[in-house]
Write a protein that holds these residues in place. Structure first.
Motif, PDB file in Angstrom:
ATOM      1  N   PRO A  70       0.817  -1.229   0.000  1.00 50.14           N
ATOM      2  CA  PRO A  70       0.000   0.000   0.000  1.00 50.14           C
ATOM      3  C   PRO A  70       0.845   1.270   0.000  1.00 50.14           C
ATOM      4  CG  PRO A  70      -0.031  -1.072   2.164  1.00 50.14           C
ATOM      5  CD  PRO A  70       0.615  -2.033   1.220  1.00 50.14           C
ATOM      6  N   ASP A  71       2.018   1.234   0.629  1.00 47.68           N
ATOM      7  CA  ASP A  71       2.837   2.444   0.711  1.00 47.68           C
ATOM      8  C   ASP A  71       3.561   2.755  -0.595  1.00 47.68           C
ATOM      9  OD1 ASP A  71       2.065   2.680   3.345  1.00 47.68           O
ATOM     10  OD2 ASP A  71       3.848   1.658   4.129  1.00 47.68           O
ATOM     11  N   ASP A  72       3.627   1.781  -1.481  1.00 46.92           N
ATOM     12  CA  ASP A  72       4.324   1.973  -2.754  1.00 46.92           C
ATOM     13  C   ASP A  72       3.373   2.176  -3.921  1.00 46.92           C
ATOM     14  OD1 ASP A  72       7.082   1.595  -1.840  1.00 46.92           O
ATOM     15  OD2 ASP A  72       6.492  -0.482  -1.462  1.00 46.92           O
ATOM     16  N   ALA A  73       2.074   2.155  -3.677  1.00 49.88           N
ATOM     17  CA  ALA A  73       1.078   2.236  -4.744  1.00 49.88           C
ATOM     18  C   ALA A  73       0.950   3.662  -5.275  1.00 49.88           C
ATOM     19  CB  ALA A  73      -0.270   1.756  -4.231  1.00 49.88           C
ATOM     20  N   ARG A 104      14.823  -1.785 -12.151  1.00 43.75           N
ATOM     21  CA  ARG A 104      15.132  -1.927 -10.719  1.00 43.75           C
ATOM     22  C   ARG A 104      16.354  -1.035 -10.449  1.00 43.75           C
ATOM     23  NH1 ARG A 104      14.084  -6.689 -12.904  1.00 43.75           N
ATOM     24  NH2 ARG A 104      16.281  -7.220 -13.138  1.00 43.75           N
ATOM     25  N   LYS A 105      16.099   0.142  -9.871  1.00 46.83           N
ATOM     26  CA  LYS A 105      17.150   1.120  -9.654  1.00 46.83           C
ATOM     27  C   LYS A 105      17.393   1.322  -8.165  1.00 46.83           C
ATOM     28  CE  LYS A 105      15.818   3.699 -13.833  1.00 46.83           C
ATOM     29  NZ  LYS A 105      15.360   5.007 -14.365  1.00 46.83           N
ATOM     30  N   ALA A 106      18.631   1.608  -7.839  1.00 46.68           N
ATOM     31  CA  ALA A 106      18.975   1.844  -6.436  1.00 46.68           C
ATOM     32  C   ALA A 106      18.343   3.119  -5.906  1.00 46.68           C
ATOM     33  CB  ALA A 106      20.495   1.899  -6.278  1.00 46.68           C
ATOM     34  N   SER A 107      17.982   4.017  -6.820  1.00 45.72           N
ATOM     35  CA  SER A 107      17.486   5.332  -6.403  1.00 45.72           C
ATOM     36  C   SER A 107      16.017   5.336  -6.006  1.00 45.72           C
ATOM     37  CB  SER A 107      17.694   6.344  -7.542  1.00 45.72           C
ATOM     38  OG  SER A 107      17.017   5.920  -8.714  1.00 45.72           O
ATOM     39  N   GLU A 108      15.288   4.242  -6.258  1.00 45.73           N
ATOM     40  CA  GLU A 108      13.863   4.211  -5.961  1.00 45.73           C
ATOM     41  C   GLU A 108      13.465   2.817  -5.502  1.00 45.73           C
ATOM     42  OE1 GLU A 108      11.114   4.777  -9.286  1.00 45.73           O
ATOM     43  OE2 GLU A 108       9.926   6.109  -8.002  1.00 45.73           O
ATOM     44  N   PRO A 109      12.570   2.690  -4.517  1.00 43.46           N
ATOM     45  CA  PRO A 109      12.127   1.356  -4.099  1.00 43.46           C
ATOM     46  C   PRO A 109      11.622   0.547  -5.295  1.00 43.46           C
ATOM     47  CG  PRO A 109      11.325   3.017  -2.570  1.00 43.46           C
ATOM     48  CD  PRO A 109      11.938   3.759  -3.716  1.00 43.46           C
ATOM     49  N   PHE A 116       7.811  -0.788  -9.853  1.00 41.66           N
ATOM     50  CA  PHE A 116       6.973  -1.793 -10.498  1.00 41.66           C
ATOM     51  C   PHE A 116       5.522  -1.318 -10.584  1.00 41.66           C
ATOM     52  CE2 PHE A 116       4.126  -5.398 -10.493  1.00 41.66           C
ATOM     53  CZ  PHE A 116       4.688  -6.255 -11.434  1.00 41.66           C
ATOM     54  N   LEU A 117       5.006  -0.809  -9.499  1.00 40.13           N
ATOM     55  CA  LEU A 117       3.596  -0.415  -9.454  1.00 40.13           C
ATOM     56  C   LEU A 117       3.328   0.856 -10.251  1.00 40.13           C
ATOM     57  CD1 LEU A 117       2.902  -1.217  -5.692  1.00 40.13           C
ATOM     58  CD2 LEU A 117       2.211  -2.563  -7.696  1.00 40.13           C
ATOM     59  N   ALA A 118       4.377   1.634 -10.522  1.00 39.61           N
ATOM     60  CA  ALA A 118       4.207   2.839 -11.337  1.00 39.61           C
ATOM     61  C   ALA A 118       4.209   2.524 -12.833  1.00 39.61           C
ATOM     62  CB  ALA A 118       5.313   3.837 -11.019  1.00 39.61           C
ATOM     63  N   GLN A 119       4.615   1.308 -13.199  1.00 39.61           N
ATOM     64  CA  GLN A 119       4.677   0.922 -14.610  1.00 39.61           C
ATOM     65  C   GLN A 119       3.262   0.791 -15.193  1.00 39.61           C
ATOM     66  OE1 GLN A 119       7.535   0.667 -16.094  1.00 39.61           O
ATOM     67  NE2 GLN A 119       7.369  -0.671 -17.874  1.00 39.61           N
ATOM     68  N   PRO A 120       3.009   1.350 -16.378  1.00 37.90           N
ATOM     69  CA  PRO A 120       1.683   1.203 -16.981  1.00 37.90           C
ATOM     70  C   PRO A 120       1.292  -0.267 -17.176  1.00 37.90           C
ATOM     71  CG  PRO A 120       2.958   2.878 -18.130  1.00 37.90           C
ATOM     72  CD  PRO A 120       3.893   2.203 -17.183  1.00 37.90           C
ATOM     73  N   ASN A 160       9.360 -11.470 -16.857  1.00 40.54           N
ATOM     74  CA  ASN A 160       9.411 -10.252 -16.067  1.00 40.54           C
ATOM     75  C   ASN A 160      10.042 -10.546 -14.710  1.00 40.54           C
ATOM     76  OD1 ASN A 160       8.756  -7.914 -14.591  1.00 40.54           O
ATOM     77  ND2 ASN A 160       6.788  -7.664 -15.629  1.00 40.54           N
ATOM     78  N   THR A 161      11.336 -10.317 -14.618  1.00 41.86           N
ATOM     79  CA  THR A 161      12.045 -10.597 -13.367  1.00 41.86           C
ATOM     80  C   THR A 161      11.547  -9.711 -12.230  1.00 41.86           C
ATOM     81  OG1 THR A 161      14.009 -11.450 -14.490  1.00 41.86           O
ATOM     82  CG2 THR A 161      14.333 -10.537 -12.278  1.00 41.86           C
ATOM     83  N   SER A 162      11.124  -8.509 -12.544  1.00 46.25           N
ATOM     84  CA  SER A 162      10.593  -7.637 -11.498  1.00 46.25           C
ATOM     85  C   SER A 162       9.305  -8.199 -10.897  1.00 46.25           C
ATOM     86  CB  SER A 162      10.344  -6.229 -12.060  1.00 46.25           C
ATOM     87  OG  SER A 162      11.575  -5.593 -12.358  1.00 46.25           O
ATOM     88  N   ALA A 163       8.538  -8.946 -11.689  1.00 47.51           N
ATOM     89  CA  ALA A 163       7.333  -9.590 -11.160  1.00 47.51           C
ATOM     90  C   ALA A 163       7.704 -10.618 -10.094  1.00 47.51           C
ATOM     91  CB  ALA A 163       6.550 -10.251 -12.286  1.00 47.51           C
ATOM     92  N   THR A 164       8.794 -11.345 -10.328  1.00 47.15           N
ATOM     93  CA  THR A 164       9.234 -12.321  -9.329  1.00 47.15           C
ATOM     94  C   THR A 164       9.712 -11.625  -8.065  1.00 47.15           C
ATOM     95  OG1 THR A 164      10.000 -13.628 -11.214  1.00 47.15           O
ATOM     96  CG2 THR A 164      10.542 -14.444  -9.020  1.00 47.15           C
ATOM     97  N   TYR A 165      10.356 -10.480  -8.232  1.00 43.21           N
ATOM     98  CA  TYR A 165      10.740  -9.707  -7.056  1.00 43.21           C
ATOM     99  C   TYR A 165       9.516  -9.333  -6.238  1.00 43.21           C
ATOM    100  CZ  TYR A 165      12.177  -5.828  -4.131  1.00 43.21           C
ATOM    101  OH  TYR A 165      12.385  -5.017  -3.050  1.00 43.21           O
ATOM    102  N   MET A 166       8.441  -8.973  -6.890  1.00 44.08           N
ATOM    103  CA  MET A 166       7.208  -8.621  -6.177  1.00 44.08           C
ATOM    104  C   MET A 166       6.637  -9.831  -5.428  1.00 44.08           C
ATOM    105  SD  MET A 166       6.908  -5.392  -6.679  1.00 44.08           S
ATOM    106  CE  MET A 166       5.204  -4.921  -6.312  1.00 44.08           C
TER     107      MET A 166
END
Length: 488
Positions: A111-114, A143-148, A153-157, A169-175
């Motif tokens: 919720p805090d990252d939405a 996946r950048k060090a400068s942003e959670p 991920f959640l900001a991606q269209p 989608n490796t970022s999906a696995t991170y989620m």
């Protein structure tokens, strides 16, 4: 390399106990000819550059295993995306414990990252969509060090309805890893230790963390080759190990089934469908796999598991070789013992080694000279060839980023050591070097817990040296810009 005696190949080991390695058996006792296994290993050694390890399990017994020096049985190996299948298992276990459901919305856990106003498709995205690589996104979020990472991920269209569009989608696995951590209060690594790693006897697994302290999920796990084989055997046994159901059978069946379509090429093992972080294979199998040739291949119809680590550019070539050489050799009944073939196989396995630079030239008179380089992206400041061990071996002394890095190079063999290089932190290596021409010293450096190796060429001309380096594999260009240095 682990010593491989004929006795070890011919003895049928007792059933494994909790925490023990898998039992060993002669290939013929499990319906496979030693000659056929040897044909596979020799073809891999000749045509594929390069496998690092290979283990074949049939009917629950290891019937063949080998490591290409300088890789070794006791050494962990970076798995890259084979890690995804372990993350999937953590999700299945957390679901079985009621910590989460695959039908939970992804936004529930972050919720805090939405975004302030999530789109309808983002609101509809569920954990099952992450598992199936069907998030609805058109491109994989960075996946950048400068942003959670979760916020990115959640900001991606999400232009497609989740569940309708396959995108690896490796970022999906991170989620998924983040969701498990939010639901259980533990990283995926810590959560899996008592539930999976310890019961299987997988000692000292390591997993990289994101800047937010979450296991990276889609990559970053390192374990031994035999640990990969155990994981595959657990899935082959539908989640049961030593009489205990570690992973629910229903989860194993769902995770390894075709959950989504991802192509139609009958010759590609990447077009056979995708499960929950497992790939479907040709020939009725499934697998976890990672970049540059990390494989856990499960063949239920043949009751077999194949574990491989490697540093290859053509991953399909490895699978093609398995289907061509090994699959036809998996017979339904035991074969007659063949001690002569078993001995030849044992000798072949024991002698495996990655290719080392071969000496052709007469050494140039440059030992002890220090060559200075202009500023460069690799931060290599200087290079010096120094006498190393016995038999005329040399050491390459590099000054990189203000630190001296001495790399002892074996002559016609691998010499173990430690070093850092570029973005790779200090870690175990093995190196071999030779004068490949009268003016050129070539060193090959293997980072023995990873798929990576770098070949360094120092070409001398008077008071100058030209330094060229090339990686065996990489996600971008494998050649680094040549440097020209001058003697002090």
């Amino acid at each position: 390399m682990r010593p491989l005696s004929v006795v070890a190949l011919l003895v049928l080991a007792a059933p494994d106990a909790v925490g023990a390695d898998l039992p060993r058996s002669a290939p013929e006792a499990q319906g496979v000819s030693s000659q056929a296994v040897r044909a596979f290993v020799e073809a891999a050694d000749k045509d594929i550059d390069a496998l690092h390890s290979f283990m074949l399990v049939r009917h629950g017994h290891v019937i063949s295993e080998g490591w290409w020096a300088p890789y070794a049985a006791e050494t962990p190996h970076m798995l890259f995306s084979l890690s995804k299948s372990f993350t999937s298992t953590a999700v299945g276990l957390a679901a079985a414990e009621g910590k989460l459901s695959v039908d939970d919305p992804v936004l529930k856990f972050f919720p805090d990252d939405a975004p302030a106003e999530p789109s309808a498709n983002l609101k509809a995205m569920r954990l099952t969509d992450l598992l199936r690589m069907s998030t609805g996104q058109l491109a994989e979020p960075a996946r950048k060090a400068s942003e959670p990472w979760a916020k990115t991920f959640l900001a991606q269209p999400v232009p497609f309805k989740p569940g309708t569009h396959f995108l690896y989608n490796t970022s999906a696995t991170y989620m998924l890893s983040g969701a498990v951590q939010k639901a259980t209060g533990q990283t995926v690594l810590d959560y899996l230790k008592p539930r999976l790693f310890e019961p299987l006897g997988i000692a000292n697994p390591t997993w990289e963390l994101s800047p937010q302290g979450i296991s990276t999920g889609g990559y970053g796990l390192s374990v031994r080759t035999e640990d990969i084989a155990k994981f595959g055997q657990l899935y082959l046994q539908k989640g049961k190990w030593n009489g205990k159901q570690l992973v629910p059978e229903a989860w194993v069946e769902a995770a390894t089934a075709r959950q989504t379509s991802n192509g139609s090429n009958p010759k590609s093992d990447w077009d056979q469908g995708y499960g929950y972080q497992f790939w479907r294979c040709r020939n009725g199998g499934y697998r976890g796999d990672g970049a540059f040739g990390q494989y856990c291949i499960v063949l239920p119809e043949q009751d077999a598991v194949i574990a491989i680590t490697a540093g290859v550019r053509d991953m399909q070539a490895v699978l093609n070789l398995i289907w061509d050489k090994l699959l036809p050799a998996l017979k339904p009944a035991p074969l007659a013992a063949d001690e002569a073939a078993a001995e030849r196989l044992a000798r072949t396995l024991k002698a495996l080694s990655l290719r080392v630079p071969e000496g052709k030239g007469t050494p140039a008179k440059v030992a002890g000279k220090r060559y200075m380089f202009p500023a460069n992206d690799g931060k290599i400041e200087s290079a010096t060839l120094e006498p190393g061990g016995k038999d005329g071996e040399l050491a390459v002394l590099l000054r990189i980023g203000g630190a001296d890095r001495r790399i002892e190079c074996g002559a016609g063999k691998w010499q173990k050591g430690r070093t850092a290089w570029g973005r790779l932190p200090e870690q175990p290596i093995a190196a071999s070097g030779a004068w490949t021409a009268d003016d050129t010293f070539t060193a090959k450096i293997c980072f023995t817990e990873t798929p990576f190796a770098v070949t360094l060429r120092l070409k001398f001309n008077g008071d100058e040296v030209r330094c060229e380096s090339e990686w065996n594999v990489g996600f971008g260009s494998t050649k680094e810009a040549a440097l020209v240095g001058k003697a002090e």
